[in-house]
Design an enzyme around this catalytic site. Structure first.
Site, PDB file in Angstrom:
ATOM      1  N   ASN A 159      20.387 -17.831  13.012  1.00  0.00           N
ATOM      2  CA  ASN A 159      19.750 -16.718  13.708  1.00  0.00           C
ATOM      3  C   ASN A 159      19.638 -16.929  15.216  1.00  0.00           C
ATOM      4  OD1 ASN A 159      18.028 -18.689  12.332  1.00  0.00           O
ATOM      5  ND2 ASN A 159      16.336 -17.730  13.417  1.00  0.00           N
ATOM      6  N   GLN A 187      20.835 -13.209   8.290  1.00  0.00           N
ATOM      7  CA  GLN A 187      21.567 -12.757   9.482  1.00  0.00           C
ATOM      8  C   GLN A 187      22.985 -12.289   9.155  1.00  0.00           C
ATOM      9  OE1 GLN A 187      20.575 -12.375  12.682  1.00  0.00           O
ATOM     10  NE2 GLN A 187      18.515 -13.088  12.277  1.00  0.00           N
ATOM     11  N   SER A 207      17.311  -9.530   4.056  1.00  0.00           N
ATOM     12  CA  SER A 207      16.113  -8.797   4.470  1.00  0.00           C
ATOM     13  C   SER A 207      16.498  -7.489   5.152  1.00  0.00           C
ATOM     14  CB  SER A 207      15.299  -9.667   5.432  1.00  0.00           C
ATOM     15  OG  SER A 207      14.192  -8.952   5.903  1.00  0.00           O
ATOM     16  N   HIS A 209      15.025  -5.376   7.270  1.00  0.00           N
ATOM     17  CA  HIS A 209      14.768  -5.022   8.680  1.00  0.00           C
ATOM     18  C   HIS A 209      15.756  -5.669   9.641  1.00  0.00           C
ATOM     19  CE1 HIS A 209      12.635  -8.608  10.505  1.00  0.00           C
ATOM     20  NE2 HIS A 209      12.478  -8.907   9.229  1.00  0.00           N
ATOM     21  N   THR A 245       3.685  -4.104  -8.210  1.00  0.00           N
ATOM     22  CA  THR A 245       4.225  -2.750  -8.159  1.00  0.00           C
ATOM     23  C   THR A 245       5.238  -2.651  -7.028  1.00  0.00           C
ATOM     24  OG1 THR A 245       2.183  -1.880  -9.062  1.00  0.00           O
ATOM     25  CG2 THR A 245       3.594  -0.308  -7.903  1.00  0.00           C
ATOM     26  N   CYS A 333      10.209 -16.285  15.513  1.00  0.00           N
ATOM     27  CA  CYS A 333       9.118 -16.840  14.713  1.00  0.00           C
ATOM     28  C   CYS A 333       8.479 -18.060  15.337  1.00  0.00           C
ATOM     29  CB  CYS A 333       9.623 -17.170  13.323  1.00  0.00           C
ATOM     30  SG  CYS A 333      10.514 -15.801  12.602  1.00  0.00           S
TER      31      CYS A 333
END
Ligand SMILES: *Cc1c(COP(=O)(O)O)cnc(C)c1O
Length: 387
Positions: A159, A187, A207, A209, A245, A333
């Site tokens: 990344n 990535q 992922s 996003h 859920t 991060c």
């Protein structure tokens, strides 16, 4: 509303490795699932039917993008969860066979911190060094395998510096040695074609996003026949492997984002790669004392990571921000935690350069004008900081 749009237009967003903008089509696809189709996918009455069907449809869409089977796709809440699940649960399930794990020094913290957690529980972890380009040498993986090794986890692409790892070779070694192989493809997914029919990977994380889908949703691919214990215990969702859920709207958004990303992938990637190369060349030609980090060609299409000699990257980012340019120092991060990123350190970037590292990551919508403006700003501000 118009104010927001104006504000957005002023910003040149070059931090697509941190997160991406969700497209309007994705938002529109999600809307009905937050409104008239709000039903719980696990209910027996007809009202949950729409949600149930949506989950089945998206599972098929995601599976198709990887040449996988729908039953091999598990929805999760993010890339970090997928990584945690794969590492902790695979290692945990195989504890009787052994407790040695192989990874690299340049993995995302979701992997590194999961490994450190396992070390505290008594596991042994080998953190492989990378070469100057950020590549994990397959021979090093081969040498690290022991009779008690149960899992190899190496990222598909990094990344921070964008280096694409030799996943095919590492996967073949894992197969040969009969060790399970997980790859963090957060990535790489939707940027590089990945077929689980040709790549010998047993588990893979992604992922939404990171490919213009919503935040808070991701998936884990687990090859059929690989026993992975459930990570969240509770109800029977996700074949009883991941209770809770389902985030139906998020999952629908991820499916739409995947459809969009894969439908025009070759063209988008070609365009993005050309613009990336243009950006790299312009920086190298117009600014003195700069070096490119990562591999020149085995590189994610949108990644540019450069180090400017004799300056502080954080100060440069502040000046870029004043010009409306969003870039980052490395991983989103670990901002503020350390002056030099652990990835840059692992690559052995010279001391005079390492603190002056910035990452600019493009997307399919980035324009040449935006790239030109970014270079102008870099040029001016690097000069200013050096004076
Ligand atoms: C962003 C990222 C993650 C974490 O994904 P989230 O969905 O933000 O939790 C994991 N690995 C890599 C390589 C990433 O770039």
């Amino acid at each position: 509303m118009s104010h927001e749009i104006k504000k957005e237009n002023r910003v040149i967003y070059l931090d697509n490795a941190a997160t991406t903008r969700m497209s309007d089509v994705v938002k529109q696809a999600m809307e009905p699932y937050m409104d008239e189709n709000f039903g719980n996918a696990s209910t027996m009455y007809g009202y949950g039917e729409e949600a149930r069907e949506a989950l089945t449809r998206v599972r098929g869409v995601i599976a198709d993008t990887l040449d996988a089977k729908p039953s091999e796709i598990y929805f999760t809440s993010c890339g970090s969860e997928s990584d945690n699940w794969a590492v902790k649960s695979i290692a945990g399930a195989l504890k009787k066979k052994g407790s040695h794990i192989i990874t690299s020094r340049i993995e995302h913290h979701a992997i590194l911190n999961s490994c450190e957690y396992l070390e505290r529980l008594g596991y042994e972890v080998t953190y492989l060094d990378v070469d100057e380009y950020g590549m994990v040498p397959p021979e090093a993986v081969m040498r690290a395998v022991r009779p008690d090794t149960t899992l190899i986890t190496i990222m598909f692409a990094n990344n921070e510096v964008g280096t694409i790892e030799p996943i095919m070779q590492i996967g073949k070694i894992a197969r040969e040695k009969q060790v399970l192989f997980h790859t963090d493809a957060v990535q790489a997914y939707a940027q590089l074609p990945i077929s689980v029919r040709s790549y010998p990977v047993d588990a893979l994380s992604a992922s939404a996003h990171k490919f213009h889908g919503p935040k808070g949703v991701g998936f884990l691919y687990v090859r059929e026949g690989v026993q992975i214990p459930s990570f969240i215990h509770g109800g029977g969702q996700e074949s009883g492997k991941r209770a809770g859920t389902e985030n139906v709207a998020g999952i629908v958004g991820m499916g739409k984002a995947a459809e969009l990303a894969f439908s025009g992938m070759r063209r988008r990637v070609r365009k993005e790669t050309m613009l990336r190369n243009y950006l790299i060349e312009k920086i190298m030609h117009e600014i003195p004392d700069v070096r490119l980090n990562g591999h020149r060609s085995r590189r994610l299409p949108g990644n540019v990571n450069v180090s400017f000699k004799g300056l502080d990257g954080a100060s440069l980012l502040i000046l870029l921000d004043e010009d409306g340019i969003c870039a980052s120092g490395g991983s989103a991060c670990n901002t503020g935690e350390e002056r030099i990123s652990y990835v840059i350190e692992a690559l052995g970037v010279p001391e005079a350069y390492a603190p002056g590292t910035v990452r600019l990551t493009l997307c399919g919508d980035t324009t040449r004008a935006e790239v030109d403006a970014a270079v102008e700003s870099l040029k001016r501000n690097v000069k200013r900081l050096r004076e």
